[in-house]
Motif scaffolding. Structure first.
Motif, PDB file in Angstrom:
ATOM      1  N   MET A 285       0.700  -1.275  -0.082  1.00 59.35           N
ATOM      2  CA  MET A 285      -0.073  -0.158  -0.118  1.00 59.35           C
ATOM      3  C   MET A 285       0.731   1.416   0.008  1.00 59.35           C
ATOM      4  N   VAL A 286       0.390   2.192  -0.715  1.00 55.89           N
ATOM      5  CA  VAL A 286       0.752   3.508  -1.077  1.00 55.89           C
ATOM      6  C   VAL A 286      -0.389   4.369  -0.756  1.00 55.89           C
ATOM      7  N   GLY A 287      -0.692   5.004   0.313  1.00 57.16           N
ATOM      8  CA  GLY A 287      -2.163   5.656   0.392  1.00 57.16           C
ATOM      9  C   GLY A 287      -3.144   4.553   0.476  1.00 57.16           C
ATOM     10  N   GLN A 288      -4.069   4.857  -0.898  1.00 54.86           N
ATOM     11  CA  GLN A 288      -5.099   3.713  -1.103  1.00 54.86           C
ATOM     12  C   GLN A 288      -4.444   2.994  -2.183  1.00 54.86           C
ATOM     13  N   PHE A 289      -3.445   3.119  -2.997  1.00 57.72           N
ATOM     14  CA  PHE A 289      -2.966   2.328  -3.932  1.00 57.72           C
ATOM     15  C   PHE A 289      -2.342   1.005  -3.547  1.00 57.72           C
ATOM     16  N   SER A 290      -2.795   0.083  -4.153  1.00 62.49           N
ATOM     17  CA  SER A 290      -2.077  -1.316  -3.870  1.00 62.49           C
ATOM     18  C   SER A 290      -1.152  -1.817  -4.963  1.00 62.49           C
ATOM     19  N   MET A 291      -0.080  -1.928  -4.773  1.00 65.67           N
ATOM     20  CA  MET A 291       0.888  -2.302  -5.559  1.00 65.67           C
ATOM     21  C   MET A 291       1.055  -4.064  -5.720  1.00 65.67           C
ATOM     22  N   GLY A 292       0.445  -4.678  -4.627  1.00 63.80           N
ATOM     23  CA  GLY A 292       0.384  -5.957  -4.597  1.00 63.80           C
ATOM     24  C   GLY A 292      -0.923  -6.670  -5.394  1.00 63.80           C
ATOM     25  N   ASN A 293      -1.605  -5.852  -6.004  1.00 67.17           N
ATOM     26  CA  ASN A 293      -2.890  -6.484  -6.875  1.00 67.17           C
ATOM     27  C   ASN A 293      -2.885  -5.712  -8.284  1.00 67.17           C
TER      28      ASN A 293
ATOM     29  N   ASP B  46      15.601  -7.700  -4.254  1.00 69.43           N
ATOM     30  CA  ASP B  46      16.179  -8.900  -4.524  1.00 69.43           C
ATOM     31  C   ASP B  46      16.473  -9.948  -3.607  1.00 69.43           C
ATOM     32  N   ASN B  47      15.330 -10.023  -2.598  1.00 69.73           N
ATOM     33  CA  ASN B  47      15.500 -10.998  -1.476  1.00 69.73           C
ATOM     34  C   ASN B  47      14.229 -11.586  -1.218  1.00 69.73           C
ATOM     35  N   ILE B  48      14.078 -12.540  -0.373  1.00 66.54           N
ATOM     36  CA  ILE B  48      12.817 -13.528  -0.068  1.00 66.54           C
ATOM     37  C   ILE B  48      11.563 -12.724  -0.063  1.00 66.54           C
ATOM     38  N   PHE B  49      11.723 -11.565   0.434  1.00 67.36           N
ATOM     39  CA  PHE B  49      10.649 -10.825   0.613  1.00 67.36           C
ATOM     40  C   PHE B  49      10.015  -9.851  -0.542  1.00 67.36           C
ATOM     41  N   GLY B  50      10.845  -9.958  -1.768  1.00 68.72           N
ATOM     42  CA  GLY B  50      11.073  -9.139  -2.702  1.00 68.72           C
ATOM     43  C   GLY B  50       9.661  -8.811  -3.573  1.00 68.72           C
ATOM     44  N   ILE B  51       8.491  -9.462  -3.330  1.00 69.85           N
ATOM     45  CA  ILE B  51       7.341  -9.462  -4.055  1.00 69.85           C
ATOM     46  C   ILE B  51       6.217  -8.933  -3.083  1.00 69.85           C
ATOM     47  N   PRO B  52       5.535  -7.646  -3.313  1.00 68.93           N
ATOM     48  CA  PRO B  52       4.669  -7.200  -2.357  1.00 68.93           C
ATOM     49  C   PRO B  52       3.272  -7.951  -2.466  1.00 68.93           C
ATOM     50  N   GLY B  53       2.760  -9.128  -3.355  1.00 71.97           N
ATOM     51  CA  GLY B  53       1.661  -9.580  -3.283  1.00 71.97           C
ATOM     52  C   GLY B  53       1.687 -10.782  -4.042  1.00 71.97           C
ATOM     53  N   ASP B  54       0.726 -11.234  -4.548  1.00 74.96           N
ATOM     54  CA  ASP B  54       0.691 -12.652  -5.488  1.00 74.96           C
ATOM     55  C   ASP B  54       1.317 -12.332  -6.780  1.00 74.96           C
ATOM     56  N   GLU B  55       2.138 -12.683  -7.061  1.00 70.60           N
ATOM     57  CA  GLU B  55       3.037 -12.941  -8.346  1.00 70.60           C
ATOM     58  C   GLU B  55       2.404 -13.432  -9.393  1.00 70.60           C
TER      59      GLU B  55
ATOM     60  N   GLY C 225       2.302 -16.092 -11.146  1.00 71.68           N
ATOM     61  CA  GLY C 225       2.969 -16.803 -12.378  1.00 71.68           C
ATOM     62  C   GLY C 225       3.176 -16.112 -13.695  1.00 71.68           C
ATOM     63  N   GLY C 226       3.983 -14.627 -13.353  1.00 73.02           N
ATOM     64  CA  GLY C 226       4.440 -13.543 -14.235  1.00 73.02           C
ATOM     65  C   GLY C 226       3.213 -12.389 -14.308  1.00 73.02           C
ATOM     66  N   GLY C 227       2.127 -12.621 -13.822  1.00 74.76           N
ATOM     67  CA  GLY C 227       1.233 -11.473 -13.913  1.00 74.76           C
ATOM     68  C   GLY C 227       1.936 -10.160 -13.285  1.00 74.76           C
ATOM     69  N   MET C 228       2.370 -10.162 -12.133  1.00 75.03           N
ATOM     70  CA  MET C 228       3.023  -9.070 -11.443  1.00 75.03           C
ATOM     71  C   MET C 228       4.493  -8.794 -11.995  1.00 75.03           C
ATOM     72  N   THR C 229       5.112  -9.495 -12.164  1.00 76.79           N
ATOM     73  CA  THR C 229       6.572  -9.632 -12.566  1.00 76.79           C
ATOM     74  C   THR C 229       6.866  -9.060 -13.987  1.00 76.79           C
ATOM     75  N   ALA C 230       5.810  -9.399 -14.685  1.00 73.31           N
ATOM     76  CA  ALA C 230       5.829  -8.617 -16.183  1.00 73.31           C
ATOM     77  C   ALA C 230       5.653  -7.177 -16.021  1.00 73.31           C
ATOM     78  N   PHE C 231       5.063  -6.644 -14.817  1.00 67.77           N
ATOM     79  CA  PHE C 231       4.960  -5.179 -14.608  1.00 67.77           C
ATOM     80  C   PHE C 231       6.046  -4.833 -14.454  1.00 67.77           C
ATOM     81  N   VAL C 232       7.173  -5.488 -13.496  1.00 68.99           N
ATOM     82  CA  VAL C 232       8.435  -5.224 -13.210  1.00 68.99           C
ATOM     83  C   VAL C 232       9.334  -5.055 -14.364  1.00 68.99           C
ATOM     84  N   VAL C 233       8.993  -5.923 -15.105  1.00 65.76           N
ATOM     85  CA  VAL C 233      10.139  -6.091 -16.565  1.00 65.76           C
ATOM     86  C   VAL C 233       9.883  -4.817 -17.199  1.00 65.76           C
ATOM     87  N   MET C 234       8.620  -4.662 -17.547  1.00 61.19           N
ATOM     88  CA  MET C 234       8.236  -3.644 -18.612  1.00 61.19           C
ATOM     89  C   MET C 234       8.498  -2.234 -18.082  1.00 61.19           C
ATOM     90  N   THR C 235       8.164  -1.975 -16.578  1.00 63.76           N
ATOM     91  CA  THR C 235       8.347  -0.737 -16.090  1.00 63.76           C
ATOM     92  C   THR C 235      10.047  -0.303 -16.111  1.00 63.76           C
TER      93      THR C 235
END
Length: 761
Positions: A602-610, A643-652, A654-664
């Motif tokens: 969460m950042v305010g009411q923004f949810s990075m993890g979904n 880049d650690n074991i806590f490194g994803i803020p929500g349900d990844e 299977g590529g749904g969230m990490t594709a955001f990381v790649v493109m951004t």
């Protein structure tokens, strides 16, 4: 005296010269250009293995988009107990089939025994993992091929045991002392009234061999049971290789897959081949600049996008669950996808990296429509999983059409998604059921009706837990009708396209101008008075889905200009978006996470993890303030993706969230999947290059880009200055260079000239 002094000076010069040469040599070793780096070495599958709340990532070992996947079964990464090593994981997150267990010292309780590890003695790579069972002094290693794999078991001297048991019921066929065939059944229990239960058999052919590829004969402890239990004899070697292949077609096909992929190959050969497969995929994208941690996050994210979809074509044959038949085909046949998650960035990323493969994936959807009568949304090998809401397969079809991907049946794809949206129900978790009166209500009245507070649902097909989700459904189906309209228009069906575009505006019917949010209405048109931050029960599912009204306020990717009008113009839209990132929870976190467990990062009411949040920071590009997109995306990557074991803020997912990381991280993102455009933001790296499948190279240069210099001052595409924060798909696929001039302070004018909203029609 002068001669001695001259000799000393000459000696110092020589020594200094040697020192300088040595220093230059050391520096040359340290500053080798990144093009010579093997980028697969940055991948760490344990990144994100511990989740804030829900499902974490898994250290999955597999080949890119291939059928055979595995990871050790354990409660979670924090546990030091491994329950089993599955021979095959048939769907994302699943604990797999044919569970292998090993032990030393003749443990009688191996059947229920955990295998104890030390995390520091483990190493995970996409092509190989190894772990040490510290109480039994056994090292277990694994390497995969397409439909097969090899476990290397290094036992201590003396007695040792090996067991294979099913996750459910498993049949064991003993071919000889070292060769076995397993059969296990998996089920798909469809949801809803009059739902069917589909089942299918999965087969595994296995051989036990030693270092010299000679048969290993172990004593069989149990006969005629659904468990294979073996123990060593005096002649047994200390190192045993469990070589196997799996099949969805037949026992014979499992054996054929084994022969094709493993016959005559050692563990090291298969591991080398697996690494080369990953090198080919990962090294397609090369980066320079950024920190080591950022590269580890980036390339691990890129690896995650290759977990799904998976090709289950077994050398010219694939099994179809919908009619129980085996079909012959020379094309890949892909399953295992969660479109609600992956349509946003995973599929658009693939249209750049491998458009032919993306076409094969869309064609697989078309074939599943032909087999089942419905276009699936969460297709698994065992059928459509019926998860989440809406029919976002429409988006990946439109995206492929608009990006010139031709290797799928356009007309059948249109026919399939058209049937879903005009004949299927919109009820969540009921995809593939025929529509009812509540769906006709949407088509007639323009929104999905909510229940009044305290009202009981009389629709039998509504899921008891997932509920109606009327706001999320109204917004999601409006997007899908927009995509359907685009498909129809592209294929010349102008009459229907106009009708579908009308339905795509239905989202406006739930806009509450007073609250500046999309809110639920009952069937009589009355607003439901709920707390927009925390109302609607677990996961807000009575009205929304996994996210609250503040997140869904921006879920109009298909009509950003319409959203701007609702918000009162670009300036007010920008201010409202600022408020999203600053708006407090308004309650204690403990209270918020009772209903909002999916809303992490969460950042305010923004949810990075979904997933519904991914496009939101890019909306500043459309509101006339691109510098704020640059600010927000950099902050979100730096804060939530480590880049650690806590490194994803929500349900990844299977590529749904990490594709955001790649493109951004590259500096581009598809705000409206289906349109052949990408939004531009601040790249993490000073230089990125993508080797396109057509032989061309597209580069993104952002010289000096860093945490301090993250703002775009000017932009040039192939030397020509651009002042819009968008780039066309064709401009990427033609090859060339996007050059971004970076600075410490924002250029608040860049990107604002014609900072337009992109529409298809």
């Amino acid at each position: 005296m002068k001669e001695k002094l001259r000799m000393r000076i000459d000696k110092k010069i020589i020594i200094s010269g040697i020192a300088i040469l040595s220093l230059l040599s050391l520096l040359s070793l340290q500053i080798q250009p990144d093009e010579e780096v093997d980028f697969v070495d940055y991948i760490d599958p344990t990144i994100g293995n511990v989740a804030p709340f829900l499902v974490p990532t898994y250290p999955t070992t597999h080949l890119p988009n291939q059928m055979l996947r595995t990871f050790p079964v354990r409660k979670d990464y924090l546990s030091d107990e491994i329950k089993a090593f599955p021979l095959h994981v048939y769907m994302h997150r699943n604990t797999g089939l044919f569970h292998l267990k090993v032990a030393a010292n003749n443990k009688a309780s191996l059947h229920n025994q955990s295998m104890i590890i030390d995390h520091d003695l483990e190493k995970y790579q996409p092509w190989h993992f190894t772990t040490f069972l510290i109480e039994d002094n056994i090292r277990v290693s694994f390497t995969p091929s397409d439909k097969s794999g090899i476990y290397k078991i290094e036992f201590p001297k003396g007695e040792s045991e090996l067991m294979v048991r099913g996750k459910g019921k498993m049949d064991v066929e003993v071919i000889n002392a070292n060769t076995f065939v397993f059969t296990e059944t998996i089920y798909n229990e469809e949801r809803g009234v009059d739902a069917d239960t589909l089942s299918m058999e999965v087969y595994a052919y296995m051989e036990l061999v030693d270092e010299d590829a000679q048969p290993v004969k172990l004593k069989q402890n149990s006969k005629n049971t659904p468990v294979l239990s073996l123990s060593s004899t005096n002649e047994a070697p200390e190192t045993v290789y469990v070589k196997y292949a799996v099949s969805y077609v037949s026992k014979e096909q499992a054996r054929d897959n084994f022969k094709r992929e493993l016959k005559g190959k050692t563990f090291d050969i298969v591991r080398s081949q697996a690494k080369k497969a990953w090198q080919k995929a990962i090294n397609q994208v090369k980066v320079e600049g950024g920190s080591t941690a950022q590269k580890r996050t980036f390339y691990t994210s890129l690896y995650r996008t290759y977990e799904r979809m998976v090709d289950i074509n077994e050398y010219g044959k694939y099994y179809n669950i919908y009619d129980g038949k085996v079909y012959s085909s020379d094309r890949p046949y892909y399953v295992d996808d969660w479109v609600w998650d992956t349509y946003r960035a995973t599929h658009p990323l693939r249209t750049i990296l491998n458009p032919e493969q993306q076409g094969d994936m869309v064609q697989s959807y078309v074939q599943m429509y032909q087999h089942s009568g419905w276009m699936p949304t969460f297709p698994q090998v065992f059928g459509n999983h019926m998860c989440m809401n809406s029919y976002h397969t429409s988006s990946i079809i439109l995206d492929a059409l608009n990006k010139g991907i031709t290797n799928f049946d356009h007309q059948l794809a249109y026919e399939g998604i058209q049937k879903n949206l005009t004949e299927g129900t919109f009820l969540p978790w009921r995809q593939g059921h025929k529509k009812g009166y509540i769906d006709d209500f949407f088509l007639k009245e323009g929104y999905y009706p909510a229940l009044k507070l305290g009202e009981k649902d009389t629709i039998k097909n509504v899921d008891n837990f997932e509920r109606r989700q009327p706001v999320a459904v109204t917004l999601g189906i409006s997007f899908d009708f927009w995509a359907l309209g685009g498909i129809a228009e592209s294929l010349g069906d102008i009459k229907n396209s106009k009708e579908y575009y009308v339905y795509s505006k239905n989202y406006k019917n739930l806009w509450n101008d007073k609250l500046q949010l999309f809110m639920p209405k009952d069937s009589e048109g009355n607003w439901i008075n709920i707390d927009p931050k925390n109302g609607g029960g677990l996961g807000y599912r009575n009205y929304f889905d996994e996210n609250n009204a503040w997140t869904y306020a921006w879920d109009v990717q298909q009509d950003i200009s319409g959203l701007i009008q609702l918000l009162g113009g670009k300036e007010k839209a920008e201010q409202r978006l600022d408020q999203l990132f600053r708006e407090p929870l308004g309650m204690r976190k403990a209270a918020f996470y009772v209903n909002g467990a999916n809303s992490t990062g969460m950042v305010g009411q923004f949810s990075m993890g979904n997933e519904p949040s991914f496009h939101i920071p890019y909306l500043y590009n459309h509101f006339g303030a691109p510098w704020k997109t640059q600010k927000r995306t950099r902050f979100l990557l730096d804060t939530w993706f480590k880049d650690n074991i806590f490194g994803i803020p929500g349900d990844e997912d299977g590529g749904g969230m990490t594709a955001f990381v790649v493109m951004t991280s590259l500096g581009i993102y598809p705000v409206t999947p289906g349109l052949p455009y990408y939004d531009i933001t601040s790249p993490i790296f000073e230089k990125s290059s993508i080797e396109l499948q057509n032989g061309r190279i597209f580069e993104i240069h952002a010289k000096g880009s860093s945490k301090e210099k993250k703002y775009i001052q000017q932009a040039f595409l192939n030397g020509e200055e651009i002042n819009e924060p968008f780039i066309k798909h064709d401009d990427i696929m033609k090859g060339g260079k996007l050059e971004l001039i970076m600075g410490e302070l924002p250029n608040k004018e860049w990107g604002t000239d014609g900072s337009r909203t992109l529409t298809l029609h």
